[in-house]
Design an enzyme around this catalytic site. Structure first.
Site, PDB file in Angstrom:
ATOM      1  N   SER A 130       0.593   9.687  77.088  1.00 49.25           N
ATOM      2  CA  SER A 130      -0.443  10.181  77.995  1.00 49.25           C
ATOM      3  C   SER A 130      -1.519  10.886  77.176  1.00 49.25           C
ATOM      4  O   SER A 130      -1.235  11.887  76.501  1.00 49.25           O
ATOM      5  CB  SER A 130       0.175  11.148  79.013  1.00 49.25           C
ATOM      6  OG  SER A 130      -0.792  11.610  79.922  1.00 49.25           O
ATOM      7  N   HIS A 182       4.200  21.293  84.918  1.00 49.95           N
ATOM      8  CA  HIS A 182       3.261  20.225  85.261  1.00 49.95           C
ATOM      9  C   HIS A 182       2.387  20.600  86.443  1.00 49.95           C
ATOM     10  O   HIS A 182       1.227  20.166  86.522  1.00 49.95           O
ATOM     11  CB  HIS A 182       3.982  18.908  85.555  1.00 49.95           C
ATOM     12  CG  HIS A 182       3.025  17.751  85.594  1.00 49.95           C
ATOM     13  ND1 HIS A 182       2.471  17.291  86.767  1.00 49.95           N
ATOM     14  CD2 HIS A 182       2.470  17.007  84.603  1.00 49.95           C
ATOM     15  CE1 HIS A 182       1.642  16.291  86.496  1.00 49.95           C
ATOM     16  NE2 HIS A 182       1.625  16.106  85.199  1.00 49.95           N
ATOM     17  N   HIS A 197      -2.887   6.819  80.417  1.00 47.30           N
ATOM     18  CA  HIS A 197      -1.470   6.849  80.045  1.00 47.30           C
ATOM     19  C   HIS A 197      -0.890   5.444  80.102  1.00 47.30           C
ATOM     20  O   HIS A 197      -1.480   4.525  80.664  1.00 47.30           O
ATOM     21  CB  HIS A 197      -0.670   7.834  80.905  1.00 47.30           C
ATOM     22  CG  HIS A 197      -0.288   7.354  82.269  1.00 47.30           C
ATOM     23  ND1 HIS A 197      -0.355   8.159  83.381  1.00 47.30           N
ATOM     24  CD2 HIS A 197       0.183   6.161  82.720  1.00 47.30           C
ATOM     25  CE1 HIS A 197       0.069   7.488  84.443  1.00 47.30           C
ATOM     26  NE2 HIS A 197       0.400   6.268  84.061  1.00 47.30           N
TER      27      HIS A 197
END
Length: 342
Positions: free
Chosen positions: A210, A290, A314
């Site tokens: 990513s 996250h 990603h």
């Protein structure tokens, strides 16, 4: 609006998408499109690690890899990144890509022998390879014009796609998700081959790369990214690196890409190995680290709107057991998939 899954890989759906057919994404995103004749790709991570000042053997190892990729049947694309891991070792990571497995196989036999077949004084080396069928991975880009990673070897890019900007979009972009849960089974095991250590991983192991590219940003946007977003991203990457095993992340690397001259660029990416796609989804949807990354990114992007020059992408792969290869020589025990076997 296109589906992220190309027409030649669409089969009768046995599993539902997370959104209805009338869903409209709030912003555009794009995926890499491969020629229908491509059945499988190869993602090969070649790494070396050392502690302290760069030893002469490490410098010569970099030259060794550049020579390897120039040999017959070499990759269609490769890049070079750098990071310092949790044990304080510097790591140089070269990632090479093929869309022809036969060409890779012809290249890999001598390349493997050259890279891990003999020891290099003061330097650990590793090879981590995935060779997934094209229905086992997906890509996503926030903008067109600058592919990265496995997308560089694609035939082109899609138009705007439907399956993104919602939790579950990552799974819905993988063609195999039409019919298969891609549930992980088994546990990684260690196999010793003299001084080389092989990790035999489980079925449906998950890998994500990513990336972030802030090279096009102006002074104000660059400052906003580096001061407001990147530190939060780094905090999440460090959590996965140091404590990710508790949530199913075997290993994580947060790296800066190097340019052709070896200098660090304004591009970074996180690359991690996960027990399963489900474990990655749980972290993305609900883990505090996250949630903070997502919140910082949304605040940044909403404040800039279409004027934002930051590029994001990603690639996510769910690999069958026979599509994986992990080998380490002279590396510390937390390197890559070695961490998965204790």
């Amino acid at each position: 609006m296109e589906s992220a899954i190309p027409p030649h890989l669409i089969t009768a759906r046995r599993r539902h998408r997370r959104v209805d057919d009338d869903y409209k994404p709030p912003y555009p995103s794009f995926v890499a499109r491969y020629k229908p004749g491509v059945a499988r790709v190869v993602m090969a991570y070649f790494g070396q690690q050392y502690r302290g000042e760069v030893p002469l053997t490490a410098a010569s190892s970099t030259a060794d890899f550049v020579k390897l990729v120039s040999e017959a049947h070499g990759p269609s694309h490769w890049d070079h990144a750098y990071y310092v891991d949790q044990a304080g070792f510097a790591n140089e990571v070269f990632v090479a890509y093929w869309d022809d497995v036969a060409r890779f196989d012809a290249w890999f036999v001598p390349a493997r022998a050259a890279w891990t077949g003999s020891g290099v004084d003061g330097v650990g080396r590793f090879i981590e390879v995935l060779r997934p069928a094209v229905d086992r991975y997906e890509t996503l880009f926030s903008s067109l014009g600058r592919p990265e990673g496995v997308a560089v070897i694609a035939g082109g890019m899609s138009g705007e796609v439907l399956e993104h900007a919602y939790w579950g979009g990552m799974r819905d972009r993988i063609p195999l998700s039409l019919t298969d849960e891609m549930r992980s089974s088994g546990k990684p095991t260690l196999l010793q081959d003299g001084p080389r250590l092989r990790v035999l991983a489980a079925d449906n192991l998950c890998m994500i790369r990513s990336g972030q590219d802030w090279s096009d940003t102006d002074t104000a946007e660059r400052r906003m990214y580096l001061e407001d977003v990147e530190p939060v991203l780094r905090e999440g990457m460090d959590f996965l690196r140091d404590d990710g095993i508790s949530i199913g992340c075997y290993a994580n690397r947060y790296m800066r890409l190097r340019g052709p001259d070896g200098a660090l660029t304004e591009k970074s990416y996180g690359q991690s190995w996960w027990q399963s796609l489900s474990a990655l989804e749980r972290w993305a949807e609900s883990h505090p680290t996250h949630v903070r990354i997502f919140g910082a990114a949304m605040k940044y992007l909403s404040s800039l709107g279409p004027a934002a020059k930051l590029r994001l992408y990603h690639e996510v792969t769910v690999a069958a057991a026979d599509e994986q290869f992990f080998e380490y020589r002279g590396c510390h025990p937390k390197t890559g998939m070695l961490a998965a076997v204790g």
